[in-house]
Write a protein that holds these residues in place. Sequence first.
Motif, PDB file in Angstrom:
ATOM      1  N   ALA A 133     -19.660  29.451  21.442  1.00 19.51           N
ATOM      2  CA  ALA A 133     -19.594  28.928  20.075  1.00 19.51           C
ATOM      3  C   ALA A 133     -19.633  30.054  19.049  1.00 19.51           C
ATOM      4  CB  ALA A 133     -20.745  27.943  19.835  1.00 19.51           C
ATOM      5  N   ILE A 145     -18.538  21.370  18.131  1.00 17.54           N
ATOM      6  CA  ILE A 145     -19.388  21.431  19.327  1.00 17.54           C
ATOM      7  C   ILE A 145     -19.750  20.001  19.722  1.00 17.54           C
ATOM      8  CG2 ILE A 145     -21.572  22.265  20.294  1.00 17.54           C
ATOM      9  CD1 ILE A 145     -21.509  24.423  17.991  1.00 17.54           C
ATOM     10  N   ALA A 153     -26.394  19.817  20.215  1.00 19.04           N
ATOM     11  CA  ALA A 153     -25.128  20.236  19.572  1.00 19.04           C
ATOM     12  C   ALA A 153     -25.379  20.539  18.101  1.00 19.04           C
ATOM     13  CB  ALA A 153     -24.072  19.146  19.735  1.00 19.04           C
ATOM     14  N   SER A 171     -20.377  19.172  14.683  1.00 18.97           N
ATOM     15  CA  SER A 171     -21.002  18.844  15.971  1.00 18.97           C
ATOM     16  C   SER A 171     -21.087  17.336  16.130  1.00 18.97           C
ATOM     17  CB  SER A 171     -22.396  19.464  16.058  1.00 18.97           C
ATOM     18  OG  SER A 171     -23.168  19.082  14.927  1.00 18.97           O
TER      19      SER A 171
END
Length: 272
Positions: A133, A145, A153, A171
């Motif tokens: 990431a 994510i 996340a 996320s």
Amino acid sequence: MHVFGLIGNPVGHSLSPPMHEAAYDELGMDAKYVTFEPDPDAVSRAVDGAAALGVDGLNVTIPFKQDVLDLVEPDALAARIGAVNTIDFSTSPPRGYNTDAAGVRRAFDHHGVSLSGAEAVVVGAGGAARAVAFTLADACETVHIANRTVDRADALAADVRTELPEATVSSGGLETLADRVPDADILVNATSVGMDEDETPVPADHLHSDVAVLDAVYSPIETRLLRDAADAGATTIDGGWMLLFQGVVAFEHWTGRDAPVDAMNDALRSRL
Ligand code: NAP
């Protein structure tokens, strides 16, 4: 003789020794790569001891990647990620690097995949996902994510945003893959789904021919995700490349020389 090695617990099945020793053979280096399994409460003494004994460099694996951060001078990337997987003892204090992250970038480069301007999706929020990431957030236009445990996340996305305020990071849960993967240029599986099982974290019907898919899982080397991605006409990059390039970048930090990538890759592939 130069001495390099790996500390972790366990390290018995590591493929790093044959991969690095293939490099020493190829370049005619008088060097050895050894593995060490210190007790978790002895990692600090182990690193000090390695320095005192004149060990040239160590790789660091689970569960010590965060612990060694305070024992070395991390470079900007390792400090940002909060994990060190490579120590170079040629300076005092020793330098710490995160070649997991640098290796992800080299793996994409090696396959001619540009990260610049890309929309990326990372599946997972554990240790591997963290390195992935941070790398993608630094290089891509956007990163999403997705993780089974949504809180993890969200926490990883928040960490990335703190360290890289310019990055566009979102996320969510695994259900968000249905929206994100069809538009993605880059997809990385950084979960353990697919390891020693014929499972995939990404439904095949989300995949398409314009996405480059990296699976961090390397056992088996051809995962169900990569098979589905190939069927969809996508570019596929298996977990062996990520493993290879973290070793390549570590070798280059330690020696200051270009790594013999083909020799290291052959040694690795013959064991995967
Ligand atoms: P980790 O820290 O334990 O994280 C595991 C991740 O997998 C978490 O995001 C977890 O989600 C997810 N997960 C586990 N079981 C799942 C399931 N049944 N369904 C959905 N998600 C699931 O592990 P790691 O160290 O990041 O390693 C992850 C994988 O990457 C492993 O296969 C490892 O071998 C591989 N890896 C490869 C390289 C390489 O060089 N190729 C380097 C490092 C790691 P939750 O948060 O919801 O639990």
